[in-house]
Design a protein around this motif. Structure first.
Motif, PDB file in Angstrom:
ATOM      1  N   LEU A   1      -7.143   7.201   4.478  1.00 14.43           N
ATOM      2  CA  LEU A   1      -7.889   6.485   5.507  1.00 14.43           C
ATOM      3  C   LEU A   1      -7.848   7.245   6.831  1.00 14.43           C
ATOM      4  CD1 LEU A   1      -9.482   4.126   6.619  1.00 14.43           C
ATOM      5  CD2 LEU A   1      -7.334   2.872   6.913  1.00 14.43           C
TER       6      LEU A   1
ATOM      7  N   SER B   1       1.597   5.569   0.865  1.00 15.86           N
ATOM      8  CA  SER B   1       1.403   6.555   1.925  1.00 15.86           C
ATOM      9  C   SER B   1       0.150   7.391   1.709  1.00 15.86           C
ATOM     10  CB  SER B   1       2.627   7.464   2.029  1.00 15.86           C
ATOM     11  OG  SER B   1       2.860   8.147   0.798  1.00 15.86           O
TER      12      SER B   1
ATOM     13  N   HIS C   1      -3.184  -0.668   5.085  1.00 18.69           N
ATOM     14  CA  HIS C   1      -3.527   0.728   5.375  1.00 18.69           C
ATOM     15  C   HIS C   1      -3.627   0.989   6.870  1.00 18.69           C
ATOM     16  CE1 HIS C   1      -5.382   0.125   1.256  1.00 18.69           C
ATOM     17  NE2 HIS C   1      -4.490   1.070   1.054  1.00 18.69           N
TER      18      HIS C   1
ATOM     19  N   ASN D   1       0.926   5.380   9.810  1.00 12.01           N
ATOM     20  CA  ASN D   1      -0.386   4.853   9.419  1.00 12.01           C
ATOM     21  C   ASN D   1      -1.422   5.197  10.485  1.00 12.01           C
ATOM     22  OD1 ASN D   1       1.876   3.037   8.596  1.00 12.01           O
ATOM     23  ND2 ASN D   1       0.281   1.986   7.436  1.00 12.01           N
TER      24      ASN D   1
ATOM     25  N   SER E   1      -6.719  -4.064   6.327  1.00 14.93           N
ATOM     26  CA  SER E   1      -6.112  -3.994   7.656  1.00 14.93           C
ATOM     27  C   SER E   1      -5.763  -5.395   8.138  1.00 14.93           C
ATOM     28  CB  SER E   1      -7.092  -3.348   8.643  1.00 14.93           C
ATOM     29  OG  SER E   1      -8.232  -4.184   8.834  1.00 14.93           O
TER      30      SER E   1
ATOM     31  N   GLU F   1      -2.629   6.538   0.317  1.00 17.01           N
ATOM     32  CA  GLU F   1      -3.812   5.748   0.680  1.00 17.01           C
ATOM     33  C   GLU F   1      -3.983   5.705   2.196  1.00 17.01           C
ATOM     34  OE1 GLU F   1      -3.675   2.508  -3.000  1.00 17.01           O
ATOM     35  OE2 GLU F   1      -2.566   2.097  -1.156  1.00 17.01           O
ATOM     36  N   CYS F   2      -2.870   5.537   2.916  1.00 18.83           N
ATOM     37  CA  CYS F   2      -2.933   5.515   4.381  1.00 18.83           C
ATOM     38  C   CYS F   2      -3.398   6.864   4.926  1.00 18.83           C
ATOM     39  CB  CYS F   2      -1.567   5.155   4.956  1.00 18.83           C
ATOM     40  SG  CYS F   2      -0.963   3.514   4.477  1.00 18.83           S
TER      41      CYS F   2
ATOM     42  N   TYR G   1       5.952   4.494   7.078  1.00 22.96           N
ATOM     43  CA  TYR G   1       4.682   3.788   6.953  1.00 22.96           C
ATOM     44  C   TYR G   1       4.902   2.281   6.958  1.00 22.96           C
ATOM     45  CZ  TYR G   1       2.619   8.230   5.533  1.00 22.96           C
ATOM     46  OH  TYR G   1       2.176   9.527   5.500  1.00 22.96           O
TER      47      TYR G   1
ATOM     48  N   PHE H   1     -10.373  -0.116   2.077  1.00 21.16           N
ATOM     49  CA  PHE H   1      -9.064  -0.185   2.709  1.00 21.16           C
ATOM     50  C   PHE H   1      -8.859  -1.565   3.342  1.00 21.16           C
ATOM     51  CE2 PHE H   1     -10.587   4.196   2.871  1.00 21.16           C
ATOM     52  CZ  PHE H   1      -9.550   4.880   2.253  1.00 21.16           C
TER      53      PHE H   1
ATOM     54  N   VAL I   1       0.866  -1.182   0.000  1.00 15.39           N
ATOM     55  CA  VAL I   1       0.000   0.000   0.000  1.00 15.39           C
ATOM     56  C   VAL I   1       0.898   1.225   0.000  1.00 15.39           C
ATOM     57  CG1 VAL I   1      -1.834  -1.204   1.244  1.00 15.39           C
ATOM     58  CG2 VAL I   1      -0.168   0.148   2.528  1.00 15.39           C
TER      59      VAL I   1
ATOM     60  N   GLU J   1     -13.640   3.465  -2.646  1.00 13.99           N
ATOM     61  CA  GLU J   1     -12.707   3.382  -1.534  1.00 13.99           C
ATOM     62  C   GLU J   1     -12.928   2.100  -0.728  1.00 13.99           C
ATOM     63  OE1 GLU J   1     -11.325   7.843  -0.252  1.00 13.99           O
ATOM     64  OE2 GLU J   1     -12.930   6.887   0.899  1.00 13.99           O
TER      65      GLU J   1
END
Length: 476
Positions: free
Chosen positions: A56, A50, A266, A290, A238, A52-53, A261, A236, A48, A234
């Motif tokens: 979120l 940065s 994410h 993150n 985890s 995108e993180c 990160y 995400f 993933v 969207e």
């Protein structure tokens, strides 16, 4: 997009966690092989990015402010051979269907986060397992060793970390492809929910909510709006950041601003068993940028919660820290209020999320580990009641689920019982809600959000009523 490079190429390397006690780590028998694997992982592309993180984190900041709702769900423990197109498609569709129902009920955006593309390792209560007088290392998830109860399978093998990375990359590719192909279309997802309702024993009640969504879609179109304007691509991913050798190898730093990160997902969380304030997990998580979460069980007190905030969110950054509470349905109303009150009074803006699964695990007469749907729903209800009484925001739910028709939890609209568990019990760790039970939960949580389920739980001086009776009451 900013470039992400391995942390060991940054002037300040991320290794301080190695000097701290690290709980729940495998006893790798070959450290030379482990070093070779982590060096190879460090040279691979990030899973993933940065940006995108950070996106979120902005969405979770809205959850913390009471402007959004989090839906997080997926497997207890993914398997390396289980990341098929059909399996990923089923979990994604289930979460999207739940999200559509919750979005309408809450009148808030729903942030969709999967327990997927990285949930391959699990903490264990005991380091070994004994069967028929034979003792072997415990199964710690496919990232570490095999599920088969044989000496060869149970040896921790660092090469599995590379397979974990490859399986995560494959799963992420599938998710991105499905979302780009329009699987988040509101009209399409609502049509799936209509199909579910048609086969549900509780369809009479669910149809009321579905009819309301129909009317909303019709109104939208009549006033010139288009349902596709509200579609969201969207999604995400985890997982629990348990295996620190893996996470450290996949840590990347942003060449633009120097932030670091965890590029494996994410959002990562620290589990109930690894949230020691002086431990390696808290040390590692404190240094990545993150959004992160921490599981809080019934033994948590306000002092522990406040100290976790100080260690993990010293700048009090909304969206940075989520507390996922897993109290059990009989304890949530007593343990949660002082935590929310003290953390809120400190000025911290954390997102509060309910995990109604882990505190409600029981053993069936057959020996299967299972959960009662009624207990899961009751903890969610208690969670909402606490926040209602305190005037704070119940930020979301965190659920172990699958899109398959497994028989691992009892209850729900189809009234699975203990005798049904053996039919399709497929989890290698904890029991999951199947697709039907997951959607049952979404519709019932929707009713709680709308205020129709208050005052019927424990601690309110009234009888706890099972979901089927509740459904009949809501329909009348």
């Amino acid at each position: 997009m900013n470039t992400l490079l391995p942390h060991d190429r940054h002037p300040s390397s991320l290794d301080s966690w190695r000097a701290r006690p690290a709980a729940q780590q495998p006893e790798w028998p070959d450290l030379v092989a482990l070093k070779d694997v982590t060096e190879r992982l460090a040279a691979l592309p990030p899973l993933v990015f940065s940006g995108e993180c950070d996106r979120l984190k902005k969405r979770l900041a809205a959850v913390a402010r009471g402007e959004a709702f989090l839906l997080q769900g997926g497997d207890c423990a993914e398997t390396l051979d289980g990341s098929s197109t059909e399996s990923v498609h089923g979990k994604l569709n289930t979460l999207l269907q739940m999200s559509a129902v919750l979005t309408y009920a809450a009148a808030l955006p729903v942030v969709k986060v999967g327990r997927i593309a990285g949930q391959y390792a699990k903490p264990r209560t005991r380091p070994t397992e004994t069967r028929d007088g034979v003792t072997l290392p415990a199964y710690r998830g496919d990232a570490v060793n095999g599920f088969a109860f044989t000496p060869a399978a149970r040896v921790p093998d660092p090469k599995r970390l590379l397979r974990m990375y490859q399986a995560s990359a494959s799963t992420l590719n599938l998710i991105r492809a499905f979302m780009a192909a329009g699987h988040a279309s509101l009209s399409r997802v609502h049509a799936w929910n209509r199909d579910f309702i048609a086969d549900s024993p509780s369809r009479g009640t669910y149809e009321r909510l579905a009819d309301s969504i129909d009317h909303a879609l019709s109104f939208m179109c009549a006033t010139g709006g288009r349902p596709e304007d509200f579609d969201s691509t969207e999604f995400f991913v985890s997982h629990e950041g348990l295996l620190l050798d893996y996470e450290a190898a996949l840590t990347r730093w942003d060449t633009h601003d120097g932030r670091r990160y965890a590029a494996s997902g994410h959002l990562l969380w620290i589990g109930e068993r690894t949230r020691d304030l002086d431990g390696a997990h808290v040390e590692y998580f404190a240094q990545i940028d993150n959004p992160i979460a921490v599981k809080l069980g019934p033994a948590t007190n306000p002092d522990i919660a406040l100290r976790l905030v100080d260690r993990l969110d010293p700048r009090r950054e909304p969206g940075r820290l989520t507390f996922v509470v897993r109290m059990g349905m009989d304890k949530v109303r007593d343990v949660l209020p002082p935590l929310v009150e003290k953390v809120s009074a400190s000025g911290a803006q954390v997102a509060w999320v309910c995990d109604p699964m882990h505190g409600n695990t029981i053993e069936a007469p057959s020996g299967h580990k299972t959960r009662r749907f009624d207990d899961v729903l009751e903890e969610v209800r208690g969670f909402f009641e606490v926040h209602s009484e305190l005037g704070t925001h119940p930020g979301g739910i965190h659920v172990e689920l699958t899109g398959d028709d497994v028989t691992e939890c009892v209850g729900g609209g189809h009234r699975l019982d203990f005798r049904d568990l053996a039919a399709r019990y497929e989890s290698t760790c904890d029991p999951r809600l199947n697709r039907s039970q997951s959607l049952d939960l979404a519709f019932l949580v929707a009713e709680i959000i709308k205020g129709k389920g208050k005052g019927k739980g424990k601690g309110k001086g009234t009888e706890v009523r099972p979901p089927v009776e509740l459904l009949e009451d809501m329909a009348s």
